[in-house]
Design a protein around this motif. Structure first.
Motif, PDB file in Angstrom:
ATOM      1  N   GLN A  82       2.678   6.838   8.179  1.00  0.00           N
ATOM      2  CA  GLN A  82       2.208   7.072   7.204  1.00  0.00           C
ATOM      3  C   GLN A  82       1.923   7.163   5.950  1.00  0.00           C
ATOM      4  OE1 GLN A  82       5.198  10.697   6.714  1.00  0.00           O
ATOM      5  NE2 GLN A  82       3.553  11.958   7.622  1.00  0.00           N
ATOM      6  N   TYR A  83       0.479   7.079   5.559  1.00  0.00           N
ATOM      7  CA  TYR A  83       0.076   6.239   4.010  1.00  0.00           C
ATOM      8  C   TYR A  83      -1.477   7.293   3.754  1.00  0.00           C
ATOM      9  CZ  TYR A  83      -3.875   3.169   6.081  1.00  0.00           C
ATOM     10  OH  TYR A  83      -5.607   3.212   6.615  1.00  0.00           O
ATOM     11  N   THR A  84      -1.427   7.233   2.455  1.00  0.00           N
ATOM     12  CA  THR A  84      -2.231   7.333   1.705  1.00  0.00           C
ATOM     13  C   THR A  84      -2.389   6.398   0.581  1.00  0.00           C
ATOM     14  OG1 THR A  84      -1.849   9.917   2.314  1.00  0.00           O
ATOM     15  CG2 THR A  84      -3.224   9.173   0.015  1.00  0.00           C
ATOM     16  N   LEU A  85      -4.070   5.756   0.751  1.00  0.00           N
ATOM     17  CA  LEU A  85      -4.371   5.121  -0.973  1.00  0.00           C
ATOM     18  C   LEU A  85      -4.537   5.374  -1.753  1.00  0.00           C
ATOM     19  CD1 LEU A  85      -7.027   3.350  -0.543  1.00  0.00           C
ATOM     20  CD2 LEU A  85      -5.761   2.457   1.460  1.00  0.00           C
ATOM     21  N   ASN A  86      -5.072   5.068  -2.688  1.00  0.00           N
ATOM     22  CA  ASN A  86      -6.819   4.573  -4.173  1.00  0.00           C
ATOM     23  C   ASN A  86      -7.359   3.870  -3.874  1.00  0.00           C
ATOM     24  OD1 ASN A  86      -7.817   5.326  -5.720  1.00  0.00           O
ATOM     25  ND2 ASN A  86      -6.385   4.681  -7.302  1.00  0.00           N
ATOM     26  N   PRO A  87      -8.545   3.898  -3.099  1.00  0.00           N
ATOM     27  CA  PRO A  87      -9.378   3.085  -2.486  1.00  0.00           C
ATOM     28  C   PRO A  87      -9.811   2.228  -4.563  1.00  0.00           C
ATOM     29  CG  PRO A  87     -10.369   5.137  -2.346  1.00  0.00           C
ATOM     30  CD  PRO A  87      -9.101   5.645  -2.708  1.00  0.00           C
ATOM     31  N   HIS A  88      -9.700   2.805  -4.959  1.00  0.00           N
ATOM     32  CA  HIS A  88     -10.354   2.411  -6.513  1.00  0.00           C
ATOM     33  C   HIS A  88      -9.069   0.933  -7.165  1.00  0.00           C
ATOM     34  CE1 HIS A  88     -13.243   5.600  -7.344  1.00  0.00           C
ATOM     35  NE2 HIS A  88     -12.240   6.371  -7.158  1.00  0.00           N
ATOM     36  N   ALA A  89      -7.695   1.083  -6.373  1.00  0.00           N
ATOM     37  CA  ALA A  89      -6.949   0.181  -6.578  1.00  0.00           C
ATOM     38  C   ALA A  89      -6.984  -1.018  -5.084  1.00  0.00           C
ATOM     39  CB  ALA A  89      -5.661   0.772  -6.772  1.00  0.00           C
ATOM     40  N   ALA A 142      -4.010 -10.023  -4.736  1.00  0.00           N
ATOM     41  CA  ALA A 142      -3.741  -9.451  -5.007  1.00  0.00           C
ATOM     42  C   ALA A 142      -2.233  -9.046  -5.437  1.00  0.00           C
ATOM     43  CB  ALA A 142      -4.172  -8.316  -4.512  1.00  0.00           C
ATOM     44  N   GLU A 143      -1.142  -9.184  -6.578  1.00  0.00           N
ATOM     45  CA  GLU A 143       0.483  -8.888  -6.578  1.00  0.00           C
ATOM     46  C   GLU A 143       0.736  -7.403  -7.187  1.00  0.00           C
ATOM     47  OE1 GLU A 143       2.149 -11.565  -6.520  1.00  0.00           O
ATOM     48  OE2 GLU A 143       0.802 -13.563  -6.730  1.00  0.00           O
ATOM     49  N   LEU A 144       1.115  -7.009  -5.829  1.00  0.00           N
ATOM     50  CA  LEU A 144       2.142  -5.839  -5.592  1.00  0.00           C
ATOM     51  C   LEU A 144       3.492  -5.601  -5.808  1.00  0.00           C
ATOM     52  CD1 LEU A 144      -0.659  -5.866  -3.598  1.00  0.00           C
ATOM     53  CD2 LEU A 144       0.199  -4.261  -2.403  1.00  0.00           C
ATOM     54  N   ILE A 145       3.916  -4.821  -6.370  1.00  0.00           N
ATOM     55  CA  ILE A 145       5.278  -3.841  -6.197  1.00  0.00           C
ATOM     56  C   ILE A 145       5.320  -2.368  -5.422  1.00  0.00           C
ATOM     57  CG2 ILE A 145       7.208  -3.198  -7.903  1.00  0.00           C
ATOM     58  CD1 ILE A 145       6.317  -5.933  -8.263  1.00  0.00           C
ATOM     59  N   LEU A 146       6.148  -2.697  -4.747  1.00  0.00           N
ATOM     60  CA  LEU A 146       6.512  -2.263  -3.875  1.00  0.00           C
ATOM     61  C   LEU A 146       8.135  -0.997  -3.604  1.00  0.00           C
ATOM     62  CD1 LEU A 146       5.170  -3.697  -1.327  1.00  0.00           C
ATOM     63  CD2 LEU A 146       4.229  -2.074   0.215  1.00  0.00           C
ATOM     64  N   HIS A 147       7.981   0.278  -4.032  1.00  0.00           N
ATOM     65  CA  HIS A 147       9.526   0.554  -4.541  1.00  0.00           C
ATOM     66  C   HIS A 147       9.873   1.626  -3.202  1.00  0.00           C
ATOM     67  CE1 HIS A 147       8.712  -0.325  -8.856  1.00  0.00           C
ATOM     68  NE2 HIS A 147       8.066   0.569  -8.688  1.00  0.00           N
ATOM     69  N   VAL A 148      10.739   1.083  -2.611  1.00  0.00           N
ATOM     70  CA  VAL A 148      11.008   1.287  -0.931  1.00  0.00           C
ATOM     71  C   VAL A 148      12.480   2.403  -1.593  1.00  0.00           C
ATOM     72  CG1 VAL A 148      11.562   0.907   1.445  1.00  0.00           C
ATOM     73  CG2 VAL A 148      10.005  -0.750   0.087  1.00  0.00           C
ATOM     74  N   GLY A 154      -0.135  -2.055 -12.516  1.00  0.00           N
ATOM     75  CA  GLY A 154       0.815  -0.913 -13.485  1.00  0.00           C
ATOM     76  C   GLY A 154      -0.194   0.507 -12.918  1.00  0.00           C
ATOM     77  N   SER A 155      -1.040   0.587 -11.584  1.00  0.00           N
ATOM     78  CA  SER A 155      -2.020   1.516 -10.812  1.00  0.00           C
ATOM     79  C   SER A 155      -0.694   1.656  -9.586  1.00  0.00           C
ATOM     80  CB  SER A 155      -3.181   1.183 -11.187  1.00  0.00           C
ATOM     81  OG  SER A 155      -3.835   1.716 -12.343  1.00  0.00           O
ATOM     82  N   LEU A 156      -1.011   3.195  -9.250  1.00  0.00           N
ATOM     83  CA  LEU A 156      -0.162   3.010  -7.818  1.00  0.00           C
ATOM     84  C   LEU A 156      -2.126   3.000  -7.131  1.00  0.00           C
ATOM     85  CD1 LEU A 156       1.733   4.781  -5.896  1.00  0.00           C
ATOM     86  CD2 LEU A 156       0.533   7.482  -7.080  1.00  0.00           C
ATOM     87  N   LEU A 157      -1.570   2.258  -5.734  1.00  0.00           N
ATOM     88  CA  LEU A 157      -1.702   1.960  -5.456  1.00  0.00           C
ATOM     89  C   LEU A 157      -1.936   2.531  -3.872  1.00  0.00           C
ATOM     90  CD1 LEU A 157      -2.590  -1.187  -3.892  1.00  0.00           C
ATOM     91  CD2 LEU A 157      -2.156   0.157  -1.940  1.00  0.00           C
ATOM     92  N   ALA A 158      -0.787   3.492  -3.211  1.00  0.00           N
ATOM     93  CA  ALA A 158      -0.691   3.879  -1.974  1.00  0.00           C
ATOM     94  C   ALA A 158       0.963   4.424  -2.056  1.00  0.00           C
ATOM     95  CB  ALA A 158      -0.715   2.969  -0.981  1.00  0.00           C
ATOM     96  N   VAL A 159       0.724   5.370  -1.370  1.00  0.00           N
ATOM     97  CA  VAL A 159       2.235   5.894  -0.813  1.00  0.00           C
ATOM     98  C   VAL A 159       2.160   6.575   0.379  1.00  0.00           C
ATOM     99  CG1 VAL A 159       2.997   7.761  -3.083  1.00  0.00           C
ATOM    100  CG2 VAL A 159       1.217   8.970  -1.101  1.00  0.00           C
ATOM    101  N   ALA A 160       3.447   5.409   1.502  1.00  0.00           N
ATOM    102  CA  ALA A 160       3.562   5.676   2.225  1.00  0.00           C
ATOM    103  C   ALA A 160       5.015   5.854   2.889  1.00  0.00           C
ATOM    104  CB  ALA A 160       3.084   4.015   2.838  1.00  0.00           C
ATOM    105  N   SER A 161       5.170   6.206   4.933  1.00  0.00           N
ATOM    106  CA  SER A 161       7.020   6.284   4.790  1.00  0.00           C
ATOM    107  C   SER A 161       6.357   5.878   6.652  1.00  0.00           C
ATOM    108  CB  SER A 161       6.532   7.668   4.883  1.00  0.00           C
ATOM    109  OG  SER A 161       6.180   8.342   5.911  1.00  0.00           O
TER     110      SER A 161
END
Length: 315
Positions: free
Chosen positions: A100-107, A115-121, A146-153
């Motif tokens: 499952q995922y939901t993303l913020n298209p603006h990000a 693009a540099e990402l940090i993923l908190h798992v 610094g902005s939320l790009l997506a939440v997923a599982s």
């Protein structure tokens, strides 16, 4: 006066590389997107990743990164932590049960540098047999600048070589099975699939308007980065995306801003897999449309999915 070790730290800044490709089950270094990880709490971890500004398959559109790039990053997170933090031996098979995922298209906009990402798992529902994890769920928050790009599982099961051999009933010779796979049928048009290259199309037309045959090209350099004994999950996600676009190409360029996919069985090479799509009511007719996509093989549902397709011109 600085000592020699201190001069060394100042003169040689930390260097960045990808994680070992074996940990994410990739053959090509160019297909590894994770760059590091560390433990941040009990069953909690922080992973760094980098997305290229352009990619041969995960192609940017309307100056936006491809959401399938996010899915591949999620896949790699699951494999990396399973091997490095939960001691899953290399050679075990890791198989999805749900994503499952939901993303913020603006990000998702492509910038002037990768693009540099940090993923908190956070890992939960961990089941083990003799200290080896047999299944778990990973919850992920992806942050960019610094902005939320997506939440997923993602939920998945792990199988030892012996268990996998029994489960697959002799279908584990990936090189032989991949080489003997049937030639893929002719694809739908580029406009219908929403792709720029014929080779990247994973749907083939049928006599029914909203039904396609899954098109499996085992020679594809990204989807089949290495030989496999069944259709990979990333190809199925691509089929969901393309079916959502093919349902009504006149909607324009669409981005799958969310997905919820349940994987019920392996999709084999030697039998047709049918992809069916339909709009999920109510359809407001706005910039976002919900679509249901199912994959059927041998008379049973191989996967079921819903996805929200967003008009990229509206972002």
């Amino acid at each position: 006066m600085l000592t020699t070790p201190e001069r060394h730290l100042i003169e040689k800044p930390g260097l960045t590389t990808t994680v070992p490709r074996e940990y994410v089950h990739r053959a090509a270094l160019s297909e590894v997107f994770l760059t590091g990880w560390e433990k941040s709490g009990s069953d909690a971890f922080t992973i760094s990743a980098q997305w290229p500004r352009s990619h041969s398959f995960y192609t940017p559109g309307h100056d936006m990164h491809d959401p399938m790039l996010l899915c591949e990053t999620i896949r790699q997170c699951g494999m990396l932590l399973s091997h490095t933090e939960y001691d899953l031996p290399l050679g075990y098979q890791i198989c999805w049960s749900r994503l499952q995922y939901t993303l913020n298209p603006h990000a998702m906009r492509v910038g002037t540098k990768p693009a540099e990402l940090i993923l908190h798992v956070t890992c939960s529902d961990i089941r083990t047999v003799r200290s080896v994890p047999t299944s778990m769920v990973m919850h992920i928050e992806a942050v960019r600048d610094g902005s939320l790009l997506a939440v997923a599982s993602i939920g998945f099961n792990n199988y030892s070589p012996a268990v996998y051999e029994r489960l697959r009933a002799g279908r584990t010779d990936a090189a032989r099975i991949s080489e003997s796979a049937p030639m893929p049928p002719d694809p739908v048009s580029l406009g219908v699939a929403g792709r720029q290259r014929r080779r990247d199309i994973v749907l083939s037309p049928t006599q029914e308007r909203w039904r396609w045959q899954l098109r499996v090209d085992t020679a594809h350099p990204v989807l089949f980065d290495h030989p496999l004994d069944h259709t990979p999950g990333m190809l199925l996600l691509e089929a969901i995306r393309q079916a959502g676009h093919a349902l009504k190409p006149s909607w324009g360029a669409l981005m799958p801003t969310s997905m919820d996919v349940s994987f019920n069985r392996y999709v084999e090479f030697d039998a047709p897999c049918w992809i069916e799509a339909e709009r999920v009511p109510p359809d407001s007719g706005g910039a976002r449309r919900s679509v249901r996509v199912n994959g059927l093989q041998g008379g049973t549902f191989a996967f079921t999915a819903t996805t929200e397709m967003t008009d990229m011109a509206s972002v």
